[in-house]
Enzyme design. Structure first.
Site, PDB file in Angstrom:
ATOM      1  N   GLU A 108       0.826  -1.208   0.000  1.00  8.87           N
ATOM      2  CA  GLU A 108       0.000   0.000   0.000  1.00  8.87           C
ATOM      3  C   GLU A 108       0.865   1.265   0.000  1.00  8.87           C
ATOM      4  OE1 GLU A 108      -3.794  -1.999   2.219  1.00  8.87           O
ATOM      5  OE2 GLU A 108      -2.746  -0.462   3.327  1.00  8.87           O
ATOM      6  N   CYS A 121       3.578   8.509   1.257  1.00 14.95           N
ATOM      7  CA  CYS A 121       4.070   7.562   2.252  1.00 14.95           C
ATOM      8  C   CYS A 121       4.297   6.228   1.538  1.00 14.95           C
ATOM      9  CB  CYS A 121       3.023   7.444   3.363  1.00 14.95           C
ATOM     10  SG  CYS A 121       3.500   6.330   4.663  1.00 14.95           S
ATOM     11  N   CYS A 128       6.022  -6.783   7.513  1.00  8.88           N
ATOM     12  CA  CYS A 128       7.202  -6.368   8.274  1.00  8.88           C
ATOM     13  C   CYS A 128       7.576  -7.513   9.207  1.00  8.88           C
ATOM     14  CB  CYS A 128       6.882  -5.110   9.088  1.00  8.88           C
ATOM     15  SG  CYS A 128       8.319  -4.446   9.975  1.00  8.88           S
ATOM     16  N   CYS A 132       5.968  -4.987  16.177  1.00  7.22           N
ATOM     17  CA  CYS A 132       5.590  -3.972  17.168  1.00  7.22           C
ATOM     18  C   CYS A 132       4.118  -4.183  17.507  1.00  7.22           C
ATOM     19  CB  CYS A 132       5.823  -2.574  16.611  1.00  7.22           C
ATOM     20  SG  CYS A 132       7.529  -2.325  16.091  1.00  7.22           S
ATOM     21  N   CYS A 135       1.122  -2.132  15.872  1.00  9.58           N
ATOM     22  CA  CYS A 135       1.156  -1.869  14.430  1.00  9.58           C
ATOM     23  C   CYS A 135       0.512  -3.007  13.637  1.00  9.58           C
ATOM     24  CB  CYS A 135       2.606  -1.672  13.990  1.00  9.58           C
ATOM     25  SG  CYS A 135       2.793  -1.501  12.200  1.00  9.58           S
ATOM     26  N   CYS A 362      -1.332   5.998  10.016  1.00  9.33           N
ATOM     27  CA  CYS A 362      -0.106   5.330  10.503  1.00  9.33           C
ATOM     28  C   CYS A 362      -0.449   4.035  11.209  1.00  9.33           C
ATOM     29  CB  CYS A 362       0.595   6.176  11.559  1.00  9.33           C
ATOM     30  SG  CYS A 362       1.098   7.759  11.016  1.00  9.33           S
TER      31      CYS A 362
END
Ligand code: SAH
Ligand code: SF4
Length: 383
Positions: A108, A121, A128, A132, A135, A362
């Protein structure tokens, strides 16, 4: 299943089309392709201009090249971006593109228009490997690095959709651009895919092409200490560091990478980040998690931690996602936290939440197909 850094897959070769994509090659690699084709080096310069300045994808339209060369290129090469699977526009004007990659993976890209700038962005990985806790991207099971073509291709897709390629050979004016800034804050940890990110950013910075100044590019890292100095020396981009906690115990709980590179190491690497001075500060990102990292004590510790670093702090209200188990700090708490930092002369703006209605804010990015797979699994389990 969780994958370690070393297990993140490299991007696959594009199997469905044997023709080689010219997007994502460095200038030297493009010159080498010209040599293979028996062409003079200046052809690389001409192609670079068509691909990255004009945004042209059709060799036939590249009229400065001979007809014969254009025909040969069409047989053996392509100028290709990732395919746009879906383009969403938020009620606040934020745009999100879901891009399909040749191996069926998705990634994305988000565009955030503001009065004085337009920020793209960009993602650096599919998913990933870091997990975290706050996230959404970190919950994605499949992870692989993006190729330079897939990284720089995100900028090109956005330029296509925003209608931003120059119509002629004149320079792209600095004024009135739609994409003025690039932030590597999408999916993935850019310093775990450093080489491909570096190739892509050098293409983005090249002033005979996309021409986005390194002063307008910010790389955000969760703190991959061994890559930080190298990144600063080679790319000289602005650095943002996801700090999110002021003591090792809390940080390790919410960001497992802190076990490997704890706060002291991370802050030392920040002190040594090349090119940092008062006019070019490191941004410390700090997600506001209710009852976790948002006390007055935390604010005071943060001031101490950043004492001798040219720093600014970006407070990010936590953005929830389906299944997330944190809450965002109350507005009054965020204000109090920001006031404590301001009183110590640390600039600490609160980041506006943008595009949350299209899950573009975010920490909300996760590929659509992963979300679907999960809901299908849940439906099957319930059946
Ligand atoms: N992997 C890199 C860059 C991508 S994340 C990094 O972690 O820095 C961009 C920023 O969004 C990071 O500061 C990240 O910690 C933050 N973030 C992640 N999840 C979030 C959430 N749910 N709400 C608000 N910010 C989040
Ligand atoms: Fe990865 Fe950054 Fe999300 Fe952490 S915050 S899981 S490093 S994308």
């Amino acid at each position: 299943m969780s994958q370690s850094h070393a297990e993140a897959f490299a991007p696959p070769r594009e199997a469905d089309d044997e023709r080689r994509n010219l997007v994502g090659l460095s200038r030297a690699e493009l010159a080498a392709v010209m040599a293979e084709l028996g062409e003079k080096p200046f052809r690389a310069k001409q192609l670079w201009h068509w691909i990255y300045h004009r945004g042209e994808t059709d060799f036939a339209a590249m009229t400065t090249l001979s007809k014969d060369f254009r025909a040969r290129l069409t047989e053996t090469h392509v100028v290709r971006r990732p395919a746009v699977n879906q383009a969403l526009i938020s009620k606040d004007g934020t745009r999100k593109w879901l891009l399909s990659l040749p191996d069926g993976q998705e990634v994305e890209t988000v565009y955030i228009p503001e009065e004085d700038r337009g920020t793209l962005c960009v993602s650096s990985q599919v998913g990933c490997t870091l997990t975290c806790k706050f996230c959404h991207t970190g919950t994605q099971r499949l992870v692989r690095n993006l190729s330079p073509a897939e990284i720089v291709g995100q900028i090109m897709v956005a330029r296509d959709d925003l209608g931003e390629w120059p119509k002629d050979d004149s320079e792209v004016p600095a004024e009135g651009r739609k994409i003025t800034n690039i932030v590597l804050m999408g999916m993935g940890e850019p310093l775990y895919n450093y080489d491909n990110v570096a190739t892509a950013m050098k293409i983005a910075m090249d002033n005979e092409g996309l021409s986005i100044s390194k002063r307008k590019i910010t790389l955000s890292t969760s703190g991959v200490v061994p890559e930080m100095e190298h990144c600063g020396r080679e790319l000289d981009v602005n650095l943002a560091v996801s700090l999110h906690a002021t003591d090792d115990e809390t940080r390790s709980k919410i960001m497992p990478i802190n076990n490997k590179y704890p706060l002291k190491m991370l802050l030392d690497a920040c002190r040594n980040y090349p090119g940092t001075h008062n006019a070019r500060r490191i941004t410390f990102e700090y997600v506001m998690l209710k009852g976790v990292n948002d006390s007055d004590q935390d604010a005071k510790r943060l001031i101490r931690l950043l004492k001798d670093i040219p720093a600014k702090v970006n407070l990010i209200p936590f953005n929830p996602w389906p299944g997330s188990f944190f809450e965002c700090s109350d507005a009054a708490r965020i204000k109090r936290f920001a006031d404590i930092l301001s009183a110590a002369h640390i600039s600490s703006p609160v980041r506006a939440t943008r595009g949350d209605d299209i899950l573009a804010a975010c920490g909300q990015l996760k590929s659509e197909s992963e979300r679907k797979k999960k809901s299908e699994r849940a439906a099957a389990a319930g059946a």
